[in-house]
Design an enzyme around this catalytic site. Structure first.
Site, PDB file in Angstrom:
ATOM      1  N   ASP A 180      -0.143   5.048   0.957  1.00  0.00           N
ATOM      2  CA  ASP A 180      -0.350   6.012   2.033  1.00  0.00           C
ATOM      3  C   ASP A 180      -0.259   5.334   3.394  1.00  0.00           C
ATOM      4  OD1 ASP A 180      -0.836   7.839   0.019  1.00  0.00           O
ATOM      5  OD2 ASP A 180      -2.996   7.571   0.081  1.00  0.00           O
ATOM      6  N   ASP A 197       0.860  -1.170   0.000  1.00  0.00           N
ATOM      7  CA  ASP A 197       0.000   0.000   0.000  1.00  0.00           C
ATOM      8  C   ASP A 197       0.905   1.230   0.000  1.00  0.00           C
ATOM      9  OD1 ASP A 197      -2.372   1.615   0.351  1.00  0.00           O
ATOM     10  OD2 ASP A 197      -1.812   1.801   2.462  1.00  0.00           O
TER      11      ASP A 197
END
Length: 264
Positions: free
Chosen positions: A41, A39
């Protein structure tokens, strides 16, 4: 690459089964897997803080204008927004307050009182902060990226954000990833938002790897649920504030507070 010999810490109802406390003896060797999907963020870059600030600013103003109760809190971010596509997050949060508005169209102006218009309103705040302040990747995360690339392990970014390319460029790490599955691709290909497994499974397909022999790294509850539903061999939960116990319950098989633990 074979992962059969690795000892994986398996999550259960007991948080202690998943949390490692940085103990390298309990951490799997991520270089032994076919790929690692990150991922963005909150995992590679601290953009989650910028997103939190932008969502809070926008929703506090909106709730005041529409007299919506209870007031917006940071817990709303973790419960309804974190890890999801922007418009899905808006709809989810408004629904939690029994507020329904038309979905609208992604081309809606930020002034439109639609799901898309509200999402676009938030994005103006986020883009302004990113341009003015820039972003730097987490040092521990980049040490792990360096280790994986040195070992020849394919890596990818799996983000719900439509700003992923801009964030990667701002952090100076776009060229480190051959595959970037982001909100733009997800919308184009009609992939469901996290916690559905679609984006992680599609990113694995783009890399040419089997999720059952690969690793997913997430800091959001919806993202952990997405990777777990996608059948990834290891789901690493990075606790940046949502809570290690909640990450384990969501499906994380390993919980750490910094990815440097896999290098140290």
């Amino acid at each position: 690459m074979s992962c059969a010999s690795l000892r994986i810490v398996t999550a259960s109802a007991d948080y202690a089964d998943a949390v490692t406390d940085g103990n390298p003896d309990r951490l799997p060797d991520l270089t032994a897997y076919d790929a690692v999907l990150f991922d963005l963020d909150g995992v590679l870059t601290p953009t989650a803080e910028v997103h939190m600030h932008a969502w809070r600013t926008m929703f506090e103003e909106l709730f005041a204008q529409w007299d919506i109760q209870p007031p917006y809190t940071d817990r709303d971010y973790f419960e309804y927004l974190d890890g999801k596509k922007r418009y899905d997050g808006v709809a989810s949060l408004l629904r939690s307050r029994d507020v329904e508005v038309p979905w609208g169209d992604p081309a809606d102006p930020p002034t439109a009182d639609t799901v898309c218009g509200i999402g676009n309103r938030k994005n103006l705040v986020f883009a302004a902060v990113l341009r003015s302040e820039g972003i730097a990747a987490y040092p521990g995360s980049m040490r792990l990226v360096d280790k994986l690339q040195a070992a020849g392990v394919p890596i990818a970014v799996v983000s719900s954000s439509k700003n992923a390319q801009e964030v990667l460029e701002a952090a100076g790490i776009r060229d480190r990833f051959d595959v970037v599955m982001d909100g733009v691709v997800a919308e184009r290909d009609h992939l469901r938002s996290k916690p559905a497994p679609d984006v992680f499974v599609e990113a694995a397909r783009m890399l040419g790897v089997d999720p059952a022999r690969s690793v997913a790294v997430e800091d959001a509850l919806s993202g952990v649920q997405s990777a777990a539903a996608g059948g990834f061999a290891v789901v690493v939960g990075v606790d940046r504030g949502v809570g290690g116990e909640d990450l384990a319950r969501a499906g994380a098989t390993v919980v750490v507070d910094d990815l440097a633990a896999f290098v140290d």
